[in-house]
Design an enzyme around this catalytic site. Structure first.
Site, PDB file in Angstrom:
ATOM      1  CG  HIS A   1      -0.210   0.234   2.520  1.00  0.00           C
ATOM      2  ND1 HIS A   1       0.537  -0.760   3.141  1.00  0.00           N
ATOM      3  CD2 HIS A   1      -0.093   1.332   3.314  1.00  0.00           C
ATOM      4  CE1 HIS A   1       1.060  -0.283   4.253  1.00  0.00           C
ATOM      5  NE2 HIS A   1       0.706   0.983   4.377  1.00  0.00           N
ATOM      6  CG  HIS A   2       1.762   5.669  -1.310  1.00  0.00           C
ATOM      7  ND1 HIS A   2       2.964   5.744  -1.983  1.00  0.00           N
ATOM      8  CD2 HIS A   2       1.585   6.876  -0.730  1.00  0.00           C
ATOM      9  CE1 HIS A   2       3.488   6.944  -1.805  1.00  0.00           C
ATOM     10  NE2 HIS A   2       2.663   7.658  -1.049  1.00  0.00           N
ATOM     11  CB  CYS A   3       0.575   5.074   4.502  1.00  0.00           C
ATOM     12  SG  CYS A   3       2.026   4.154   5.001  1.00  0.00           S
ATOM     13  CB  VAL A   4       4.099   8.394   5.614  1.00  0.00           C
ATOM     14  CG1 VAL A   4       3.041   8.898   6.559  1.00  0.00           C
ATOM     15  CG2 VAL A   4       4.743   7.125   6.161  1.00  0.00           C
ATOM     16  CB  CYS A   5       7.035   5.853   2.419  1.00  0.00           C
ATOM     17  SG  CYS A   5       7.017   4.490   3.606  1.00  0.00           S
TER      18      CYS A   5
END
Length: 426
Positions: A281-285
């Site tokens: 997934h993608h969150c802060v990176c």
């Protein structure tokens, strides 16, 4: 005859920039002192706002682009641009927490609205496919500000010993180190378009043509040789078999944006704009094959450090009460600003910790079933996964090789020692 050598035209050397100068978005030299000059779009927007007229969306975008281009700090060899998305957490978080500490009802309203605003901003940027440093800034500043409040308001009361403070400080530095490791390359797939050999145009047309199953420009042997030039050695066997045996599947694994064939479980991150190996997934990176372990470690250390800090703070401001009771019933905590601010920060940490604990639980479940978050979402959309515990567990069954083998595979992510047999089956 000797060939006549052409004289190279000397390009004029650009003057070095001073610490307050920069090249703006129009390619012209500008100065930080002139940040309020030439603001026609802003003047027009203010005039329309004062006259109760609607401002065009294009005007708002130009105003934001101009502000983000002129928001800079002095630096060696030219002023550096500051990402505007890192500023709101630095200003709003202390203000909101101080306002919430004035009264119990204000605390309920503010602490309830903060997660709602953060989720709204997340979905807004996620829908627009924009990169933002807002959440990274919010996370890092929250850590720093909570530690600052702890040192200023809790430690002087004399109930926190040097050993306890040292343990909490070590936990904070371990969180930062794990985040630094998690921000590294998640396993980007490089485009080898600069290589001499690449996929031919007829093969690209075959891969991009929707619904076509077989064409003359996609023979199995030629495709395998072309793919061998693009893909790492540990994926050659599975990918060659995949292309030769199933052109439709090859079309699905072809990334038109990166111009490469993705290996099994890789995906194109629309925020980073590049394909990532085993993307989760993608969150802060972007979390992928190379940094998934560091991401899990950062979550674990954060949860332990946050719970420990909450316990120390509640034990200081609510003496002679258990942690759970003090969290919901602490008489006299709003009697002075110091204890009220500490109590408000405790509840802010509780909300953040609960959210991170949920993410950590989902990650542990996904690892146990050897699925990524992207594969879970895809299985839910296509209704191909097996849902357990009201949808908390989603088992695609494609890569699940048992609890112990799944965790062993996760512990060896990023080593590239040998391809996993289950992941070669596409």
């Amino acid at each position: 005859m000797k060939p006549v050598k052409k004289k190279k035209t000397e390009e004029p050397e650009l003057e070095p920039l001073c610490c307050c100068e920069y090249i703006d978005q129009n390619g012209e030299k500008n100065h930080m002192a002139a940040c309020l000059c030439d603001c026609q779009d802003l003047d027009e927007g203010c005039d329309r706002w004062l006259t109760c007229k609607s401002v065009q969306p294009e005007t708002c975008e130009r105003i934001m682009d101009t502000i983000s281009d002129r928001l800079r700090i002095p630096w060696l060899r030219g002023a550096k641009k500051v990402n505007i998305s890192i500023i709101p957490p630095l200003v709003l978080l202390p203000v909101f927490l101080h306002v919430a500490s004035w009264h119990f009802l204000l605390g309920v309203v503010v602490l309830t609205s903060l997660p709602v605003l953060a989720l709204w901003y997340y979905y807004l940027t996620h829908r627009r496919k924009e990169q933002t440093l807002f959440f990274l800034s919010l996370g890092l500043f929250s850590l720093g500000y909570m530690y600052y409040v702890f040192l200023r308001e809790v430690v002087p009361k004399g109930h926190v010993g040097p050993t306890q403070l040292a343990v909490l400080t070590c936990g904070l530095f371990l969180i930062l180190f794990a985040l630094y490791r998690a921000k590294k390359n998640p396993g980007y797939l490089n485009n080898s378009a600069s290589n001499d050999k690449s996929i031919s145009s007829s093969q690209i047309e075959c891969l991009n043509k929707k619904g076509q199953e077989q064409t003359k420009g996609f023979p199995g042997a030629d495709a395998s040789r072309s793919l061998n030039n693009r893909m790492p050695k540990d994926e050659l066997a599975g990918s060659s078999r995949m292309v030769a045996g199933s052109p439709t599947k090859a079309k699905e694994d072809w990334c038109a944006k990166c111009q490469l064939v993705r290996p099994a479980r890789a995906w194109h991150c629309r925020i980073c704009g590049i394909c990532v190996r085993r993307m989760d997934h993608h969150c802060v990176c972007c979390v992928g094959e190379s940094n998934h372990q560091a991401f899990i470690l950062a979550l674990l250390i954060f949860l332990l450090t946050s719970v420990y800090g909450i316990m120390l703070t509640l034990d200081t401001i609510c003496r002679d009460r258990s942690v759970f009771i003090a969290l919901f019933y602490c008489p006299g905590v709003y009697a002075n600003h110091s204890s009220a601010l500490s109590f408000t920060c405790v509840w802010y940490c509780v909300i953040i910790t609960a959210g991170m604990a949920y993410i950590f639980l989902i990650q542990l479940i996904n690892i146990s079933y050897n699925v990524t978050e992207r594969e879970v979402q895809q299985a839910l959309r296509q209704k191909t996964g097996r849902r357990l515990l009201c949808g908390l567990i989603v088992d695609t069954g494609q890569y699940n090789r048992g609890f112990l083998r799944n965790w062993h595979q996760f512990s060896t992510l990023g080593t590239h020692s040998c391809p996993h047999p289950a992941e070669d089956i596409v």
